[in-house]
Design an enzyme around this catalytic site. Structure first.
Site, PDB file in Angstrom:
ATOM      1  N   ILE A  17       0.954  -1.255   0.046  1.00 16.41           N
ATOM      2  CA  ILE A  17      -0.107  -0.084  -0.156  1.00 16.41           C
ATOM      3  C   ILE A  17       0.776   1.315   0.000  1.00 16.41           C
ATOM      4  CG2 ILE A  17      -0.383   0.360   2.294  1.00 16.41           C
ATOM      5  CD1 ILE A  17      -3.402   0.630   2.024  1.00 16.41           C
ATOM      6  N   ASP A  40       1.613  -0.457   9.421  1.00 16.98           N
ATOM      7  CA  ASP A  40       1.941   0.849  10.277  1.00 16.98           C
ATOM      8  C   ASP A  40       3.430   1.065  10.119  1.00 16.98           C
ATOM      9  OD1 ASP A  40       1.524   2.994  11.915  1.00 16.98           O
ATOM     10  OD2 ASP A  40       1.186   1.992  13.730  1.00 16.98           O
ATOM     11  N   TYR A 131      -3.420  -7.634  15.002  1.00 23.49           N
ATOM     12  CA  TYR A 131      -4.540  -7.854  15.988  1.00 23.49           C
ATOM     13  C   TYR A 131      -5.620  -9.019  15.764  1.00 23.49           C
ATOM     14  CZ  TYR A 131      -3.985  -2.907  17.594  1.00 23.49           C
ATOM     15  OH  TYR A 131      -3.486  -1.589  18.124  1.00 23.49           O
TER      16      TYR A 131
HETATM   17  N1  APR Z   1       0.894  -2.961   2.232  1.00 25.60           N
HETATM   18  C1  APR Z   1      -0.374  -3.617   2.493  1.00 25.60           C
HETATM   19  N2  APR Z   1      -0.671  -4.308   3.400  1.00 25.60           N
HETATM   20  C2  APR Z   1       0.266  -4.545   4.339  1.00 25.60           C
HETATM   21  C3  APR Z   1       1.714  -4.133   4.287  1.00 25.60           C
HETATM   22  C4  APR Z   1       1.956  -3.208   3.255  1.00 25.60           C
HETATM   23  N3  APR Z   1       3.006  -2.648   3.110  1.00 25.60           N
HETATM   24  N4  APR Z   1       2.221  -4.695   5.234  1.00 25.60           N
HETATM   25  C5  APR Z   1       1.547  -5.481   6.158  1.00 25.60           C
HETATM   26  N5  APR Z   1       0.030  -5.541   5.625  1.00 25.60           N
HETATM   27  C6  APR Z   1      -0.921  -6.312   5.834  1.00 25.60           C
HETATM   28  C7  APR Z   1      -0.758  -7.487   6.722  1.00 25.60           C
HETATM   29  O1  APR Z   1      -0.221  -8.539   6.068  1.00 25.60           O
HETATM   30  C8  APR Z   1      -2.265  -7.690   7.153  1.00 25.60           C
HETATM   31  O2  APR Z   1      -2.966  -8.524   6.137  1.00 25.60           O
HETATM   32  O3  APR Z   1      -1.814  -5.553   6.520  1.00 25.60           O
HETATM   33  C9  APR Z   1      -2.890  -6.338   7.344  1.00 25.60           C
HETATM   34  C10 APR Z   1      -2.959  -5.904   8.636  1.00 25.60           C
HETATM   35  O4  APR Z   1      -2.022  -6.188   9.488  1.00 25.60           O
HETATM   36  P1  APR Z   1      -1.360  -5.516  10.725  1.00 25.60           P
HETATM   37  O5  APR Z   1      -0.525  -4.483   9.930  1.00 25.60           O
HETATM   38  O6  APR Z   1      -0.648  -6.054  11.482  1.00 25.60           O
HETATM   39  O7  APR Z   1      -2.629  -4.579  11.251  1.00 25.60           O
HETATM   40  P2  APR Z   1      -3.387  -4.835  12.509  1.00 25.60           P
HETATM   41  O8  APR Z   1      -3.745  -6.469  12.639  1.00 25.60           O
HETATM   42  O9  APR Z   1      -4.581  -4.024  12.179  1.00 25.60           O
HETATM   43  O10 APR Z   1      -2.784  -4.393  13.691  1.00 25.60           O
HETATM   44  C11 APR Z   1      -2.477  -3.197  14.079  1.00 25.60           C
HETATM   45  O11 APR Z   1       0.064  -3.604  14.380  1.00 25.60           O
HETATM   46  O12 APR Z   1       1.559  -2.465  13.595  1.00 25.60           O
HETATM   47  C12 APR Z   1       0.718  -2.393  14.637  1.00 25.60           C
HETATM   48  O13 APR Z   1       0.715  -0.082  15.507  1.00 25.60           O
HETATM   49  C13 APR Z   1       0.217  -1.339  14.885  1.00 25.60           C
HETATM   50  O14 APR Z   1      -0.708  -1.915  16.829  1.00 25.60           O
HETATM   51  C14 APR Z   1      -1.109  -1.854  15.449  1.00 25.60           C
HETATM   52  C15 APR Z   1      -1.495  -3.053  15.130  1.00 25.60           C
END
Ligand code: APR
Length: 181
Positions: A17, A40, A131
């Site tokens: 993304i 993130d 999460y």
């Molecule tokens: N582009 C698109 N999607 C991505 C990318 C990227 N560059 N990197 C990771 N993802 C995907 C993951 O593979 C997953 O499918 O984003 C999705 C959401 O995963 P997370 O980033 O772990 O988000 P979430 O489950 O909502 O957890 C949020 O994680 O990083 C911390 O600060 C954040 O505490 C918060 C928690």
């Protein structure tokens, strides 16, 4: 896979993304807007310190961002001009209001986008990484929330889900195919 809801295209793509050329990308943030791993971490690394500076300001002004809500910052060095940080629910087994909170993330992010004149927005799969939200369920909630919002609001040209891995893409594709049946 692309479909159309009123005036707006709804697209599913595989990808990173941080590379998307859209007006805004959504970030799966935490309530303190402190940055983290997953998407993130990738956004903060690629976008640079201007994003963290704005997050710090929002933290000072309003304490962060509650689960299910969304806040807007600059996109820093990213191709996207804005980032909409939204805080998904942590999966606790499904009986702690997770579905409603997850739907709210998408609704609130799209509402904020309209308020700021954003025409194209990309979402990751919120809550399905760190999460722990089961992706098959999260995909149905995410797509339904977006569909309902777009059925009720004009003004966006494209909503794009940018899904990082095959399993996540397949879950969204499966959910969208079933919705179109
Ligand atoms: N582009 C698109 N999607 C991505 C990318 C990227 N560059 N990197 C990771 N993802 C995907 C993951 O593979 C997953 O499918 O984003 C999705 C959401 O995963 P997370 O980033 O772990 O988000 P979430 O489950 O909502 O957890 C949020 O994680 O990083 C911390 O600060 C954040 O505490 C918060 C928690």
């Amino acid at each position: 896979m692309t479909t159309k809801i009123n005036q707006t295209s709804l697209a599913l793509v595989r990808g990173d993304i941080t590379k998307e050329r859209v007006d805004a990308i959504a970030n799966a943030a935490n309530a303190l807007l402190m940055g983290g791993g997953g998407v993130d971490g990738a956004i903060h690394r690629a976008g640079g310190p201007a994003i963290e500076a704005k997050c710090r300001q929002i933290r000072a002004e309003q304490g962060g961002c509650p689960t299910g809500q969304a806040v807007l910052t600059t996109g820093g060095n990213l191709p996207a001009k804005h980032i909409i940080h939204t805080v998904g629910p942590i999966w606790r087994g499904g009986t702690a209001g997770e579905a409603e909170l997850l739907a709210s993330c998408y609704r609130e992010s799209l509402g904020l986008a309209l308020k700021h004149g954003i025409k194209t927005i990309a979402f990751p799969s919120i809550s399905t990484g760190v999460y722990g939200y089961p992706v098959a369920q999260a995909a149905v909630i995410a797509l339904n929330a977006v569909k309902q919002f777009l059925a009720a609001h004009d003004g966006l040209d494209e909503v794009r889900f940018v899904l990082f891995d095959d399993a996540t893409y397949d879950a969204y594709e499966n959910a969208l195919s079933k919705m179109r049946d």
